[in-house]
Design an enzyme around this catalytic site. Sequence first.
Site, mmCIF file in Angstrom:
data_model
loop_
_atom_site.group_PDB
_atom_site.id
_atom_site.type_symbol
_atom_site.label_atom_id
_atom_site.label_comp_id
_atom_site.label_asym_id
_atom_site.label_seq_id
_atom_site.Cartn_x
_atom_site.Cartn_y
_atom_site.Cartn_z
ATOM 1 N N SER A 154 0.861 -1.186 0.000
ATOM 2 C CA SER A 154 0.000 0.000 0.000
ATOM 3 C C SER A 154 0.890 1.227 0.000
ATOM 4 O O SER A 154 2.077 1.143 0.366
ATOM 5 C CB SER A 154 -0.878 -0.002 1.263
ATOM 6 O OG SER A 154 -1.514 1.244 1.464
ATOM 7 N N TYR A 167 -2.247 -1.561 10.377
ATOM 8 C CA TYR A 167 -2.185 -1.568 8.913
ATOM 9 C C TYR A 167 -0.829 -1.075 8.446
ATOM 10 O O TYR A 167 -0.191 -1.688 7.581
ATOM 11 C CB TYR A 167 -3.306 -0.689 8.360
ATOM 12 C CG TYR A 167 -3.467 -0.767 6.862
ATOM 13 C CD1 TYR A 167 -4.124 -1.850 6.272
ATOM 14 C CD2 TYR A 167 -2.974 0.233 6.037
ATOM 15 C CE1 TYR A 167 -4.286 -1.923 4.894
ATOM 16 C CE2 TYR A 167 -3.133 0.169 4.656
ATOM 17 C CZ TYR A 167 -3.787 -0.902 4.093
ATOM 18 O OH TYR A 167 -3.930 -0.971 2.734
ATOM 19 N N LYS A 171 1.857 -3.307 6.355
ATOM 20 C CA LYS A 171 2.190 -2.923 4.978
ATOM 21 C C LYS A 171 3.659 -2.528 4.848
ATOM 22 O O LYS A 171 4.283 -2.774 3.810
ATOM 23 C CB LYS A 171 1.264 -1.813 4.492
ATOM 24 C CG LYS A 171 -0.182 -2.261 4.344
ATOM 25 C CD LYS A 171 -0.312 -3.493 3.446
ATOM 26 C CE LYS A 171 -1.733 -3.971 3.296
ATOM 27 N NZ LYS A 171 -1.835 -5.177 2.424
#
Length: 285
Positions: A154, A167, A171
């Site tokens: 991401s 997150y 990532k």
Amino acid sequence: MSAAGPAPVTAAEVFAGRVAVITGASSGIGSGLARHAAKLGMKLVLADIAADRLALFAEELRATGAEVESVVTDVSAPASVEALADTAYTRFGTVDLLVNNAGIMAMGYSWEIPAERWDAMLRVNIGGYVNGIRAFVPRMLERGEKAWIVNVSSVGGLLPSPLMAPYSVTKFGTLALTESLHHEMLMKGAPIQVSVVTPGSVKSEIFRAARPGEAEPPEIAAFNDRLQALADEHGLTPEEHAERVFQMVAEGKYWAIPQPEQLFPALQPRTDMILAQENPRLQTD
């Protein structure tokens, strides 16, 4: 008058007739990748933990003429991913492309997100990719022919965010895992291309699905709503995103950055901040 160079290779030329395994395939980015792979003429093995949604999606693609095998898979469980690999090789005899995409989201202050949710994100978003690598790479190496491994990270793997610590952590970890794997394939002299995808805003329900409950602080819900609005208003469709990704991978790119306009303006100031050893500043525009 100089002669024109060779025409750029197309994704259809590279991938038509090949076999792809895609995790997290029944929604969002994964469904876009699967639809485009089918459009390219690939044979598909689709994995997801959402059994009903996966079955419906597989039938949708079969109705277009695609050869599709669907496998309910918990990517956080090594045995489940091994079973996915067994099914893929039994059905099609080989796997040319592995796309590690399955992931989950959690939002909130890092110290308030429950331990179980932290653990789930680490097991799915990192462990799931590790399990995919462990299940498929040995078979790809044994075959000794051209293959591809694509890990979906991401822009959040390069630009950490408040209220999304799990997150960001996973990532960022995906970037490290993928680059390590890239170097390892070179060390082995293996014909396996490794690529990492850094999506920006893509139209999906990921933030709505992660929206905190009414008891959570209002700033968390407001941040979530802002991210979902950005995706709704400025995001690529999953199909548009997939088309860009497949073309970049077909061209042999390690960095598959489908929306550089969303990443690069923030990446340079971040790089400058690190080199100058300045305190981090949150970019809000």
